[in-house]
Write a protein that holds these residues in place. Structure first.
Motif, PDB file in Angstrom:
ATOM      1  N   THR A  26      -9.467  -4.712  -1.624  1.00 55.16           N
ATOM      2  CA  THR A  26      -9.484  -3.321  -2.045  1.00 55.16           C
ATOM      3  C   THR A  26      -8.032  -2.862  -2.128  1.00 55.16           C
ATOM      4  O   THR A  26      -7.102  -3.672  -2.007  1.00 55.16           O
ATOM      5  N   ARG A  27      -7.833  -1.580  -2.246  1.00 49.65           N
ATOM      6  CA  ARG A  27      -6.477  -1.045  -2.323  1.00 49.65           C
ATOM      7  C   ARG A  27      -5.694  -1.285  -1.031  1.00 49.65           C
ATOM      8  O   ARG A  27      -4.478  -1.492  -1.063  1.00 49.65           O
ATOM      9  N   GLU A  28      -6.374  -1.311   0.126  1.00 46.14           N
ATOM     10  CA  GLU A  28      -5.676  -1.357   1.400  1.00 46.14           C
ATOM     11  C   GLU A  28      -6.105  -2.497   2.321  1.00 46.14           C
ATOM     12  O   GLU A  28      -5.667  -2.551   3.470  1.00 46.14           O
ATOM     13  N   SER A  29      -6.934  -3.400   1.843  1.00 45.19           N
ATOM     14  CA  SER A  29      -7.378  -4.501   2.700  1.00 45.19           C
ATOM     15  C   SER A  29      -7.724  -5.709   1.835  1.00 45.19           C
ATOM     16  O   SER A  29      -8.188  -5.566   0.705  1.00 45.19           O
ATOM     17  N   PHE A  59     -17.764  -6.964   3.491  1.00 46.83           N
ATOM     18  CA  PHE A  59     -16.412  -6.446   3.272  1.00 46.83           C
ATOM     19  C   PHE A  59     -16.428  -5.377   2.185  1.00 46.83           C
ATOM     20  O   PHE A  59     -15.808  -4.304   2.327  1.00 46.83           O
ATOM     21  N   GLN A  60     -17.146  -5.635   1.102  1.00 46.56           N
ATOM     22  CA  GLN A  60     -17.221  -4.664   0.023  1.00 46.56           C
ATOM     23  C   GLN A  60     -17.866  -3.366   0.499  1.00 46.56           C
ATOM     24  O   GLN A  60     -17.442  -2.270   0.106  1.00 46.56           O
ATOM     25  N   GLN A  61     -18.874  -3.474   1.358  1.00 48.08           N
ATOM     26  CA  GLN A  61     -19.548  -2.287   1.872  1.00 48.08           C
ATOM     27  C   GLN A  61     -18.654  -1.457   2.789  1.00 48.08           C
ATOM     28  O   GLN A  61     -18.725  -0.225   2.789  1.00 48.08           O
ATOM     29  N   ARG A 257       0.093 -13.282  -8.362  1.00 46.80           N
ATOM     30  CA  ARG A 257       0.670 -12.204  -7.571  1.00 46.80           C
ATOM     31  C   ARG A 257      -0.208 -10.965  -7.712  1.00 46.80           C
ATOM     32  O   ARG A 257      -0.565 -10.577  -8.821  1.00 46.80           O
ATOM     33  N   ILE A 258      -0.539 -10.362  -6.588  1.00 48.02           N
ATOM     34  CA  ILE A 258      -1.446  -9.217  -6.574  1.00 48.02           C
ATOM     35  C   ILE A 258      -0.749  -8.018  -5.938  1.00 48.02           C
ATOM     36  O   ILE A 258      -0.174  -8.136  -4.853  1.00 48.02           O
ATOM     37  N   GLU A 259      -0.785  -6.889  -6.622  1.00 47.00           N
ATOM     38  CA  GLU A 259      -0.263  -5.640  -6.095  1.00 47.00           C
ATOM     39  C   GLU A 259      -1.409  -4.634  -6.114  1.00 47.00           C
ATOM     40  O   GLU A 259      -1.838  -4.189  -7.179  1.00 47.00           O
ATOM     41  N   THR A 260      -1.888  -4.267  -4.953  1.00 53.26           N
ATOM     42  CA  THR A 260      -3.100  -3.447  -4.881  1.00 53.26           C
ATOM     43  C   THR A 260      -2.842  -1.954  -5.069  1.00 53.26           C
ATOM     44  O   THR A 260      -3.779  -1.183  -5.237  1.00 53.26           O
ATOM     45  N   GLY A 266     -11.448   3.532  -4.861  1.00 54.71           N
ATOM     46  CA  GLY A 266     -12.682   2.827  -4.532  1.00 54.71           C
ATOM     47  C   GLY A 266     -12.791   1.463  -5.178  1.00 54.71           C
ATOM     48  O   GLY A 266     -13.879   0.871  -5.210  1.00 54.71           O
ATOM     49  N   GLY A 267     -11.686   0.930  -5.669  1.00 55.91           N
ATOM     50  CA  GLY A 267     -11.720  -0.341  -6.388  1.00 55.91           C
ATOM     51  C   GLY A 267     -11.985  -1.536  -5.493  1.00 55.91           C
ATOM     52  O   GLY A 267     -11.640  -1.545  -4.304  1.00 55.91           O
ATOM     53  N   PHE A 268     -12.590  -2.564  -6.073  1.00 58.07           N
ATOM     54  CA  PHE A 268     -12.896  -3.797  -5.348  1.00 58.07           C
ATOM     55  C   PHE A 268     -12.865  -4.953  -6.333  1.00 58.07           C
ATOM     56  O   PHE A 268     -13.443  -4.871  -7.412  1.00 58.07           O
TER      57      PHE A 268
END
Length: 307
Positions: A26-29, A59-61, A257-260, A266-268
């Motif tokens: 997600t954005r923060e995890s 995790f998504q929940q 490379r991932i930048e959240t 609410g993205g996943f």
């Protein structure tokens, strides 16, 4: 969050690949997981896939956008995966249950949290050195720990007995879920998840050195190929998933490379997809979540009382 991830899984000399791996965030995890279905029991690939699907589903929940308590989540989600495998066994009336190992890591608030069952490993690497790794739930590793505590000659976890596990997911006994101490992440730190097909063929010093000398996108496939060459025609499945925290983008031309920060609140996103058309992972409501927590705590208390 900013991290890079690279993953490889190879069948080796086996008839099928019973390893599974993947990640979601997600954005923060972010969550990374690897499972190795056990041979000698039916449908190890199903057990491994179901374990990852269950953990990713929870995790998504709950990561909205972060987990309330990563360590508690790890215990509960792994226990829930165990329950789902048992449920699958009952619904399909199998004479023996599918079984799997699992190792899971959550990156959140600049720290790494992890837990495992069995002998799939997590290595935490910094500046070309190993800070820590998980300890296998095998009889050889258990003896290794006892000898180390008693100052006796150390037994090396090699040979045919190294795969004899005393806990896993899917068996008739409650799994021993071991949760590691959280580790603050620094730029360039590497978390490596791998199956025993990898670490069983490559000396630990060589494995660590490869990640100290190569960028992630070169080191992961290189160690997998080394393990396959060492295993030869009888090679086990070999799987590795490497994550580098806040990696230098100039050194990672071919890795992901991932930048959240660019994600919606609410993205996943997930690479853990179902490849079992008839398999449904039950969602948990609040009451079921609380029940699972109570069951886990009761099991922990019972284990402590026996000791």
């Amino acid at each position: 969050m900013k991290f890079s991830v690279y993953q490889v899984s190879r069948r080796g000399g086996r008839a099928s690949n019973q390893d599974r791996m993947g990640y979601c965030y997600t954005r923060e995890s972010a969550l990374f997981a690897l499972a190795d279905g056990l041979g000698g029991h039916p449908r190890g690939d199903v057990a491994a896939q179901l374990a990852l699907q269950t953990i990713a589903n929870l995790f998504q929940q709950e990561a909205r956008p972060r987990l309330r308590d990563p360590q508690e989540f790890l215990r509960r989600s792994i226990f829930r995966a165990h329950e789902q495998i048992q449920r699958y066994t009952q619904e399909n009336r199998l004479a023996d249950s599918p079984r799997t190992t699992v190792v899971v890591c959550v990156l959140q608030n600049g720290a790494a949290h992890w837990a495992h069952v069995g002998d799939s490993r997590l290595y935490f690497l910094r500046n070309g050195a190993m800070l820590t790794r998980t300890r296998d739930h095998s009889h050889v590793e258990q003896q290794h720990r006892k000898d180390q505590a008693g100052g006796l000659a150390l037994l090396q976890p090699d040979g045919p007995t190294r795969n004899m596990l005393f806990t896993c997911l899917g068996s008739g006994q409650l799994p021993m879920i071991e949760v590691g101490l959280p580790q603050a992440m620094r730029r360039g730190d590497i978390v490596l998840l791998c199956s025993d097909g990898l670490w069983g063929q490559i000396p630990e010093s060589v494995l660590v050195r490869q990640f100290g000398q190569q960028v992630l996108s070169d080191a992961v496939p290189e160690v997998v190929e080394m393990a396959l060459r060492q295993g030869g025609a009888d090679s086990d499945n070999v799987t590795a998933l490497g994550v580098e925290w806040e990696a230098d983008p100039e050194e990672l031309e071919t890795s992901l490379r991932i930048e959240t920060e660019s994600m919606q609140q609410g993205g996943f996103k997930s690479t853990i997809q179902s490849d079992l058309a008839d398999l449904q992972v039950e969602e948990m409501n609040d009451a079921e979540i609380e029940r699972s927590i109570a069951e886990i705590n009761a099991a922990i208390r019972q284990g402590a009382a026996r000791k």
